[in-house]
Design a protein around this motif. Structure first.
Motif, PDB file in Angstrom:
ATOM      1  N   ASN A   3     -43.251   3.133   9.549  1.00  0.00           N
ATOM      2  CA  ASN A   3     -42.775   3.331  10.762  1.00  0.00           C
ATOM      3  C   ASN A   3     -43.275   3.051  11.888  1.00  0.00           C
ATOM      4  OD1 ASN A   3     -40.772   4.506  12.692  1.00  0.00           O
ATOM      5  ND2 ASN A   3     -40.546   6.295  11.660  1.00  0.00           N
ATOM      6  N   TRP A   5     -44.384   4.633  14.986  1.00  0.00           N
ATOM      7  CA  TRP A   5     -44.188   6.096  15.389  1.00  0.00           C
ATOM      8  C   TRP A   5     -44.468   6.124  17.027  1.00  0.00           C
ATOM      9  CZ3 TRP A   5     -42.347   9.477  12.412  1.00  0.00           C
ATOM     10  CH2 TRP A   5     -42.607   9.207  10.930  1.00  0.00           C
ATOM     11  N   GLN A   8     -40.874   5.326  17.611  1.00  0.00           N
ATOM     12  CA  GLN A   8     -40.167   6.303  17.361  1.00  0.00           C
ATOM     13  C   GLN A   8     -39.994   7.547  18.293  1.00  0.00           C
ATOM     14  OE1 GLN A   8     -38.045   7.071  14.534  1.00  0.00           O
ATOM     15  NE2 GLN A   8     -37.659   8.804  15.549  1.00  0.00           N
ATOM     16  N   ASN A  11     -38.174   6.532  21.517  1.00  0.00           N
ATOM     17  CA  ASN A  11     -36.739   6.416  21.273  1.00  0.00           C
ATOM     18  C   ASN A  11     -36.048   7.875  21.339  1.00  0.00           C
ATOM     19  OD1 ASN A  11     -36.621   3.627  21.055  1.00  0.00           O
ATOM     20  ND2 ASN A  11     -37.053   3.506  18.948  1.00  0.00           N
ATOM     21  N   THR A  12     -36.626   8.645  20.439  1.00  0.00           N
ATOM     22  CA  THR A  12     -36.416  10.016  20.577  1.00  0.00           C
ATOM     23  C   THR A  12     -36.457  10.735  21.868  1.00  0.00           C
ATOM     24  OG1 THR A  12     -37.196  10.226  18.179  1.00  0.00           O
ATOM     25  CG2 THR A  12     -36.594  12.228  19.400  1.00  0.00           C
ATOM     26  N   ALA A  65     -43.555  12.422  15.014  1.00  0.00           N
ATOM     27  CA  ALA A  65     -44.144  11.391  16.073  1.00  0.00           C
ATOM     28  C   ALA A  65     -44.693  12.257  17.090  1.00  0.00           C
ATOM     29  CB  ALA A  65     -42.920  10.586  16.504  1.00  0.00           C
TER      30      ALA A  65
END
Length: 111
Positions: A3, A5, A8, A11-12, A65
């Motif tokens: 991934n 991270w 991630q 994006n989160t 993350a």
């Protein structure tokens, strides 16, 4: 690499803006909950190791993350992290064992 991270986490956080706009009071309360951490003296390194272990057991990718970044900033080493994650893995195995006992019991009650 399993991934990205950094992506991630970005994006989160980006996706969270919709929730923040829809329910700002919830976000304020969530931020206050996070701000209250460490109020009784637990150092940030230990807190982040616990958070990562819990993130693994709850399978929260966004949490992994976020807390991996925070653990790195708090000075957590790979050896410390591996101990915390080993503990989380053992706890998951223990929980699976206990639920296996429950499943055996449930099965026997349907004789």
């Amino acid at each position: 690499m399993l991934n990205d991270w950094k992506a991630q986490l970005a994006n989160t956080r980006s996706a969270g803006t919709a929730l923040a706009k829809a329910n700002p009071r919830f976000i304020e309360a969530f931020q206050a909950l996070n701000a209250a951490q460490g109020a009784n003296g637990l150092d940030s390194n230990t807190r982040e190791l616990i958070a990562l272990a819990v993130a693994v057991t709850t399978r929260c990718v966004g949490c992994i993350a976020s807390h991996a970044k925070a653990a790195r900033a708090a000075g957590a080493t790979e050896l410390e992290l591996s101990d915390a994650l080993s503990t989380a893995s053992a706890l998951n195995a223990g929980a699976a064992y206990v639920y296996s006992v429950r499943a055996m019991e449930a099965h026997s009650q349907f004789e």
